[in-house]
Design an enzyme around this catalytic site. Structure first.
Site, PDB file in Angstrom:
ATOM      1  N   GLU A  97       0.818  -1.217   0.000  1.00 52.61           N
ATOM      2  CA  GLU A  97       0.000   0.000   0.000  1.00 52.61           C
ATOM      3  C   GLU A  97       0.845   1.257   0.000  1.00 52.61           C
ATOM      4  O   GLU A  97       0.638   2.173  -0.800  1.00 52.61           O
ATOM      5  CB  GLU A  97      -0.925   0.020   1.222  1.00 52.61           C
ATOM      6  N   ASP A 117      -0.666  -5.058   3.073  1.00 57.96           N
ATOM      7  CA  ASP A 117      -1.135  -3.848   3.750  1.00 57.96           C
ATOM      8  C   ASP A 117      -0.521  -3.871   5.149  1.00 57.96           C
ATOM      9  O   ASP A 117      -0.906  -4.702   5.968  1.00 57.96           O
ATOM     10  CB  ASP A 117      -2.672  -3.829   3.829  1.00 57.96           C
ATOM     11  N   ILE A 119      -0.656  -1.901   7.792  1.00 57.67           N
ATOM     12  CA  ILE A 119      -1.680  -1.710   8.834  1.00 57.67           C
ATOM     13  C   ILE A 119      -3.002  -1.441   8.121  1.00 57.67           C
ATOM     14  O   ILE A 119      -3.223  -0.344   7.586  1.00 57.67           O
ATOM     15  CB  ILE A 119      -1.359  -0.535   9.783  1.00 57.67           C
ATOM     16  N   ASP A 120      -3.865  -2.443   8.082  1.00 56.92           N
ATOM     17  CA  ASP A 120      -5.195  -2.220   7.509  1.00 56.92           C
ATOM     18  C   ASP A 120      -6.071  -1.711   8.657  1.00 56.92           C
ATOM     19  O   ASP A 120      -6.202  -2.373   9.684  1.00 56.92           O
ATOM     20  CB  ASP A 120      -5.745  -3.518   6.932  1.00 56.92           C
ATOM     21  N   THR A 122      -5.756   1.962   9.317  1.00 53.68           N
ATOM     22  CA  THR A 122      -4.828   2.976   9.838  1.00 53.68           C
ATOM     23  C   THR A 122      -5.538   4.037  10.669  1.00 53.68           C
ATOM     24  O   THR A 122      -5.020   4.477  11.701  1.00 53.68           O
ATOM     25  CB  THR A 122      -4.068   3.643   8.680  1.00 53.68           C
ATOM     26  N   ASP A 246      -5.965  -4.406   0.557  1.00 56.22           N
ATOM     27  CA  ASP A 246      -6.921  -4.543   1.665  1.00 56.22           C
ATOM     28  C   ASP A 246      -7.543  -5.943   1.685  1.00 56.22           C
ATOM     29  O   ASP A 246      -7.937  -6.429   2.746  1.00 56.22           O
ATOM     30  CB  ASP A 246      -8.070  -3.527   1.504  1.00 56.22           C
TER      31      ASP A 246
HETATM   32  C1  LIP Z   1      -8.952   0.709   4.978  1.00 53.93           C
HETATM   33  C2  LIP Z   1      -9.821  -0.396   4.398  1.00 53.93           C
HETATM   34  C3  LIP Z   1     -11.298  -0.119   4.625  1.00 53.93           C
HETATM   35  C4  LIP Z   1     -11.666   1.195   3.996  1.00 53.93           C
HETATM   36  C5  LIP Z   1     -10.835   2.299   4.625  1.00 53.93           C
HETATM   37  C6  LIP Z   1      -9.346   2.055   4.473  1.00 53.93           C
HETATM   38  P1  LIP Z   1      -6.342   1.230   5.233  1.00 53.93           P
HETATM   39  O1  LIP Z   1      -7.614   0.417   4.639  1.00 53.93           O
HETATM   40  O2  LIP Z   1      -9.476  -1.623   4.991  1.00 53.93           O
HETATM   41  O3  LIP Z   1     -12.085  -1.143   4.069  1.00 53.93           O
HETATM   42  O4  LIP Z   1     -13.037   1.433   4.149  1.00 53.93           O
HETATM   43  O5  LIP Z   1     -11.153   3.520   4.020  1.00 53.93           O
HETATM   44  O6  LIP Z   1      -9.008   2.157   3.125  1.00 53.93           O
HETATM   45  O7  LIP Z   1      -6.263   2.472   4.400  1.00 53.93           O
HETATM   46  O8  LIP Z   1      -6.609   1.527   6.658  1.00 53.93           O
HETATM   47  O9  LIP Z   1      -5.169   0.332   5.018  1.00 53.93           O
END
Ligand code: LIP
Length: 301
Positions: A97, A117, A119-120, A122, A246
């Site tokens: 990412e 990713d 940290i999914d 964030t 993601d």
């Molecule tokens: C997140 C996604 C989530 C989305 C958020 C964000 P990140 O990923 O997992 O589904 O709705 O806007 O994109 O940006 O925290 O890695």
């Protein structure tokens, strides 16, 4: 090239891709075991870094919008994961990412590709909300073979190898099997974009879902949403606007837990790069949920 992924039936979790299924791996079983074991150790090490930074003060930057956040921990964890994997597997490719955000091309080829990713969730990490996960997927010849999603705050380590089931902390998990939307709890997310027209469609979709189902939960992490479907904590998940990093690992985990993955526009195979996903505990529920959402398009990854 786009990648198509489909779990072919409610009982099994075949991951089908449009490209031919011959493998690039000399000895697939041994190779997958080695790839998996290395990635699991790296996920745990990354978890220590994320856990120690979780309650510390964070330096926060924004990306496409004021709500699209990134921290130095995201960047450091991704750098650590990619450099360690590259050292062990120098011929492999990577999609991360934060690397893509920094300008690296986001390209999925037939070459073994780690999709990361760091940290999914964030935004959750920034706010001290525990719904966060390190997500590591591996695709070979565009076929998802490994998925690892690790929440180091709640100590939940989800994993799957193609054809070998899905696990949370070494306990096998399976989807709820729910077949009816009227009895279903649904995950969906608002995303980081703030385009009024797209948000209006998204809220309309959520209205339809809430009027026809038991409820909606927005955890803030697509990876954890899909792992939640895999272990039956909710019954289906749909989102427009997500990225390949993601969902890659979560798709395999949900598939191996008996879930159904589909393109919410067509009901067919998912294109990992298409920015849209629907995941459900049954094909019946997937089809009912698909009928409640209005399609919207985002530029492909
Ligand atoms: C997140 C996604 C989530 C989305 C958020 C964000 P990140 O990923 O997992 O589904 O709705 O806007 O994109 O940006 O925290 O890695």
């Amino acid at each position: 090239m786009s990648v198509a992924v489909d779990c072919s039936s409610e009982e099994t979790a075949d991951i089908l891709v449009e490209s031919q299924n011959s493998s690039l791996l000399e000895n697939e079983t041994e190779d997958i075991e080695e790839f998996f074991n290395v990635a699991m150790e790296l996920a745990k090490n990354a978890g220590k870094v994320v856990r120690s930074a979780f309650s510390e003060k964070k330096n926060i930057n924004t990306k496409l919008t004021g709500q699209d956040l990134v921290t130095e921990t995201d960047q450091a964890v991704e750098k650590m994961l990619i450099s360690s994997l590259k050292e062990r597997f120098p011929t492999h490719s990577f999609i991360g990412e934060e690397s893509v955000s920094a300008g690296k091309k986001c390209e999925l080829t037939d070459n073994p590709t780690w999709i990361i990713d760091p940290i999914d969730g964030t935004n959750n990490f920034v706010h001290g909300n525990p719904c966060i996960a390190i997500s590591i997927g591996l695709a070979v010849k565009k076929e998802l073979l490994i998925g690892i999603v690790y929440n180091p705050i709640q100590e939940r380590l989800y994993s799957a190898k193609k054809g070998q089931g899905a696990y949370c902390n070494n306990e096998e998990v399976t989807v709820s099997g729910q077949t009816e939307l009227e009895n279903a709890l649904i995950y969906s997310e608002f995303g980081a974009h703030r385009d009024p027209e797209k948000l209006e469609i998204k809220f309309g979709n959520m209205y339809n879902i809430i009027m026809n189902g038991h409820g909606i939960r927005a955890q803030g992490s697509a990876a954890l949403d899909m792992c939640g479907i895999a272990c039956g904590e909710a019954d289906a998940y749909v989102e427009y606007g997500i990225h390949v990093w993601d969902i890659a690992a979560g798709i395999l985990i949900a598939c191996e837990a008996g879930g159904i993955i589909m393109d919410p526009d067509t009901g067919g195979k998912v294109d990992l790069m298409s920015r849209r996903i629907l995941c459900a505990s049954s094909r019946s529920l997937a089809n009912q949920l698909k009928n409640q959402v209005t399609p919207q398009s985002f530029p492909s990854d």
